[in-house]
Write a protein that holds these residues in place. Structure first.
Motif, PDB file in Angstrom:
ATOM      1  N   LYS A 257      10.172  12.514   4.403  1.00 16.10           N
ATOM      2  CA  LYS A 257      10.984  11.479   5.045  1.00 16.10           C
ATOM      3  C   LYS A 257      11.193  11.784   6.528  1.00 16.10           C
ATOM      4  CE  LYS A 257      13.542   8.686   3.399  1.00 16.10           C
ATOM      5  NZ  LYS A 257      13.488   7.199   3.386  1.00 16.10           N
ATOM      6  N   THR A 262       2.975   9.751   4.646  1.00 11.83           N
ATOM      7  CA  THR A 262       2.547   9.047   3.442  1.00 11.83           C
ATOM      8  C   THR A 262       1.969  10.061   2.461  1.00 11.83           C
ATOM      9  OG1 THR A 262       2.042   7.098   4.779  1.00 11.83           O
ATOM     10  CG2 THR A 262       1.090   7.177   2.570  1.00 11.83           C
ATOM     11  N   GLU A 335       6.731   6.566   1.545  1.00 11.52           N
ATOM     12  CA  GLU A 335       5.575   5.672   1.432  1.00 11.52           C
ATOM     13  C   GLU A 335       4.519   6.345   0.557  1.00 11.52           C
ATOM     14  OE1 GLU A 335       4.004   2.827   4.655  1.00 11.52           O
ATOM     15  OE2 GLU A 335       2.764   4.645   4.837  1.00 11.52           O
ATOM     16  N   GLN A 370       7.666  -0.855  -7.719  1.00 11.74           N
ATOM     17  CA  GLN A 370       7.319   0.376  -7.005  1.00 11.74           C
ATOM     18  C   GLN A 370       5.854   0.737  -7.223  1.00 11.74           C
ATOM     19  OE1 GLN A 370      10.322   2.974  -8.721  1.00 11.74           O
ATOM     20  NE2 GLN A 370      11.422   3.100  -6.773  1.00 11.74           N
ATOM     21  N   THR A 373       3.543  -1.617  -5.367  1.00 11.22           N
ATOM     22  CA  THR A 373       3.643  -1.337  -3.939  1.00 11.22           C
ATOM     23  C   THR A 373       2.653  -0.268  -3.515  1.00 11.22           C
ATOM     24  OG1 THR A 373       5.965  -2.020  -3.764  1.00 11.22           O
ATOM     25  CG2 THR A 373       5.180  -0.450  -2.129  1.00 11.22           C
ATOM     26  N   THR A 374       2.437   0.752  -4.364  1.00  6.30           N
ATOM     27  CA  THR A 374       1.526   1.846  -3.995  1.00  6.30           C
ATOM     28  C   THR A 374       0.090   1.374  -3.823  1.00  6.30           C
ATOM     29  OG1 THR A 374       0.904   2.528  -6.269  1.00  6.30           O
ATOM     30  CG2 THR A 374       2.944   3.461  -5.345  1.00  6.30           C
ATOM     31  N   ARG A 377       1.298  -3.242  -0.754  1.00  2.00           N
ATOM     32  CA  ARG A 377       2.065  -3.240   0.498  1.00  2.00           C
ATOM     33  C   ARG A 377       2.001  -1.913   1.241  1.00  2.00           C
ATOM     34  NH1 ARG A 377       7.369  -2.119   1.708  1.00  2.00           N
ATOM     35  NH2 ARG A 377       7.933  -1.907  -0.492  1.00  2.00           N
ATOM     36  N   ALA A 378       2.140  -0.787   0.517  1.00  3.10           N
ATOM     37  CA  ALA A 378       2.169   0.516   1.186  1.00  3.10           C
ATOM     38  C   ALA A 378       0.834   0.863   1.853  1.00  3.10           C
ATOM     39  CB  ALA A 378       2.599   1.603   0.205  1.00  3.10           C
ATOM     40  N   ALA A 381       0.665  -1.186   4.997  1.00  2.00           N
ATOM     41  CA  ALA A 381       1.565  -0.691   6.041  1.00  2.00           C
ATOM     42  C   ALA A 381       1.015   0.579   6.672  1.00  2.00           C
ATOM     43  CB  ALA A 381       2.955  -0.445   5.449  1.00  2.00           C
ATOM     44  N   PHE A 382       0.419   1.455   5.852  1.00  2.00           N
ATOM     45  CA  PHE A 382      -0.155   2.701   6.373  1.00  2.00           C
ATOM     46  C   PHE A 382      -1.284   2.413   7.357  1.00  2.00           C
ATOM     47  CE2 PHE A 382      -3.546   5.886   6.038  1.00  2.00           C
ATOM     48  CZ  PHE A 382      -2.872   6.998   6.536  1.00  2.00           C
TER      49      PHE A 382
END
Length: 453
Positions: A257, A262, A335, A370, A373-374, A377-378, A381-382
Motif C-alpha cells: 500500500k 500491484t 491492486e 473483487q 476486478t483482478t 478493472r485492475a 488501471a495498471f
C-alpha cells in the motif's frame, strides 16, 4: 437443462442467418437490450445499448440512437455484457495459444518474459491490430544476473542501461527482473526504465529484497508467493515448507500500500504446483482433461518432463497462507491482478487456467466483484498508470471495446464466463460458433502435428 436451452437460444438469436463462423469486422456495432456489468463499481445497468465504433466504446444508455446500417447484437434482455478478461502473467507466444485465450474470453495478456523477437515484432502487432485473432498483448524483456535461471544475463549497470534502450527500441513494454540480479544492476534498471518509460515488473530479487525493490519503483510483483522468498524469509535463511506467521500479513499489506504497487494474485498457479509436487499422477490427470486438447504438443511433452514431480516439498500449508494474504490485500484495496504463468506451469492451460485462478480467488474468500476486478478493472488501471496508453477493463465510453457476452450475470456466477456467448476484441465480434471454430482449428492443427511424428 433449462439453463442450457436458454443459453443455446440466445446464441441462435445472436447469430444472423447465413453468418459465417469466422470473424466479420464491422465499423460500428451495437449491443442492444443487454445487461451491462461496467466494473467501475459493483453495479448492473439493465437493458442497455452499447455502441462500438472501430475498437472503442462510444456510447452506453437506454436511449442511444442506433444507426440502421450497423451490426446489431441483440441480448433480448437476458444476456450480460462485461469487460473482457486479462491474464497478467503468461508465457504464450503462438497464434494458436492466443486464439485459445480469445475463445475463453481473455482479451488482454501480459507476456512475462522469454518473448522472442519474432513474436514481439510480428505476431504482437498483428494481433493488436486485429489482423490475427487473439487478445491484446503487452510484453516484457526478461533479465537476470546468472545463466542458471532465465533471460538475458546482465552483470553491470552499464549493461543494464543498454538493455533498457534495446528493449525500448524493439517495442517491449516492461522490463521483467528475475531473482539473481545484483543491487547495482537492479538500481540501474529502475533508473533507466523510469527514464525511458519501461517500468520494472517481476520477481523478488534475492540480493535486493522486495521492500527495496518497491522503494525503487518496481510496479508489479509477478507472484504473490514472492513474499515468501524475499520478504517474510530473512536474508541468508533457507526457505522451508513452513508458512510465515499469519500475524505478519499486515506488514506485507502495508508495504504494498505504501508504494501503491500491484501484486499478481496467482493462487490457481500455486495450487497447481502444490498439487503436483511429488505426484506424477497429477500431471497425467491434467493431461487427461478435455481442455488439454488445446495444449501444444511441445508443451504437453514439457509438462510430462516437469521436475516438480521429483520434488518433496509440501506446499499446502503455504497455499493456505497465500489465500489469507491475498484476501487481506484485496480487503485493504491493494491492486491485485490475475495471472496464471500459462503454459509454463503444468496444469495451467492458456485461457482455461485464468478461470481456474478466478475460482481459486473466490474460494479464498474474495467477493465475486473483487475477483472479477483482478481480471478487468485492475489490469486496465495498471496499464493506464504505467504505460499511459490504452484504456480497457471497464464498459465505459472511451474504453477499448474488449467485451464478453454471457448468459448469466458474472457477479452471480463467475463460471458463466467459461462459456461466453461471444467476445469482442480489436473491434471484431465473434459469436459462440466463431469461438468454437477457433478452438476447433487449434485442436485439428495439433492433431495433425501429432500424427506426423
Amino acid at each position: 437443462m433449462l439453463r442450457f436451452i436458454a443459453a443455446l437460444s440466445i446464441v441462435l438469436l445472436l447469430q444472423p442467418t447465413g453468418a459465417r463462423a469466422d470473424a466479420e469486422p464491422a465499423k460500428t456495432t451495437a449491443f442492444v437490450h443487454v445487461n451491462v456489468v461496467p466494473m467501475d463499481r459493483e453495479r448492473v445497468l439493465r437493458d442497455q445499448t452499447v455502441l462500438v465504433r472501430g475498437d472503442r466504446i462510444v456510447a452506453i444508455g437506454r436511449k442511444v440512437e442506433v444507426p440502421t446500417d450497423v451490426a446489431r447484437i441483440d441480448g433480448h434482455g437476458t444476456a450480460w455484457l462485461s469487460p473482457g478478461l486479462a491474464d497478467m502473467h503468461t508465457h504464450s507466444q503462438t497464434k494458436n495459444d492466443l486464439a485459445v485465450y480469445l475463445a475463453n474470453g481473455v482479451t488482454t495478456v501480459l507476456n512475462m518474459g522469454d518473448a522472442r523477437a519474432g513474436f514481439v515484432d510480428k505476431i504482437v502487432p498483428a494481433v493488436n491490430h486485429g489482423e490475427v485473432p487473439g487478445p491484446h498483448v503487452y510484453t516484457s524483456f526478461l533479465v537476470d544476473g546468472s545463466p542458471d535461471y532465465n533471460g538475458f544475463v546482465v552483470r553491470t549497470p552499464e549493461e543494464a542501461r543498454a538493455f533498457v534502450h534495446l528493449a525500448k527500441t524493439n517495442g517491449y513494454d516492461f522490463i521483467k527482473v528475475y531473482v539473481d540480479l545484483s543491487p547495482e544492476v537492479f538500481s540501474a534498471f529502475a533508473e533507466e526504465g523510469a527514464r525511458l518509460g519501461l517500468p520494472l515488473i517481476g520477481h523478488g530479487v534475492r540480493a535486493v529484497r522486495l521492500a527495496r525493490q518497491l522503494e525503487q519503483g518496481q510496479a508489479l510483483v509477478a507472484h504473490a508467493e514472492e513474499f515468501f522468498y524475499t520478504f517474510f524469509t530473512p536474508p541468508g535463511v533457507e526457505e522451508t515448507d513452513t508458512p510465515p506467521d499469519l500475524n505478519r500479513i499486515p506488514e506485507a499489506v502495508a508495504l504494498v500500500k505504501r508504494h501503491a504497487a500491484t501484486v499478481t494474485a496467482d493462487l490457481g498457479t500455486y495450487a497447481a504446483i502444490a498439487h503436483q509436487i511429488g505426484h506424477a499422477e497429477v500431471i497425467a490427470q491434467f493431461l487427461a482433461r478435455p481442455d488439454s486438447y488445446f495444449l501444444a504438443p511441445s508443451d504437453r511433452l514439457r509438462w510430462q518432463m516437469s521436475d516438480y514431480v521429483g520434488k518433496s516439498a509440501r506446499l499446502e500449508p503455504k497455499l493456505e497462507f497465500l489465500r489469507h494474504l491475498v484476501k487481506a490485500m484485496a480487503d485493504a484495496g491493494v491492486e491485485l491482478v490475475a495471472g496464471t504463468d500459462a503454459p509454463a506451469v503444468p496444469g495451467c492451460l492458456p485461457g482455461f487456467s485464468l478461470h481456474d485462478d478466478l475460482a481459486e480467488l473466490e474460494a479464498s474468500g474474495l467477493t465475486r466483484y473483487q475477483v472479477l476486478t483482478t481480471a478487468t478493472r485492475a489490469p486496465g488501471a495498471f496499464i493506464e498508470r504505467t504505460k499511459h496508453g490504452d484504456r480497457f477493463g471497464l464498459v465505459a465510453p472511451g474504453y477499448r471495446a474488449d467485451l464478453v457476452l454471457s448468459s448469466q450475470n458474472p457477479l452471480a456466477s463467475l463460471a458463466t464466463l467459461r462459456r461466453p456467448l461471444g467476445v469482442m476484441a480489436a473491434g471484431q465480434w465473434r459469436d459462440a460458433a466463431a469461438l468454437d471454430a477457433l478452438k476447433d482449428h487449434v485442436r485439428e492443427s495439433y492433431r495433425q502435428a501429432s500424427a506426423g511424428y
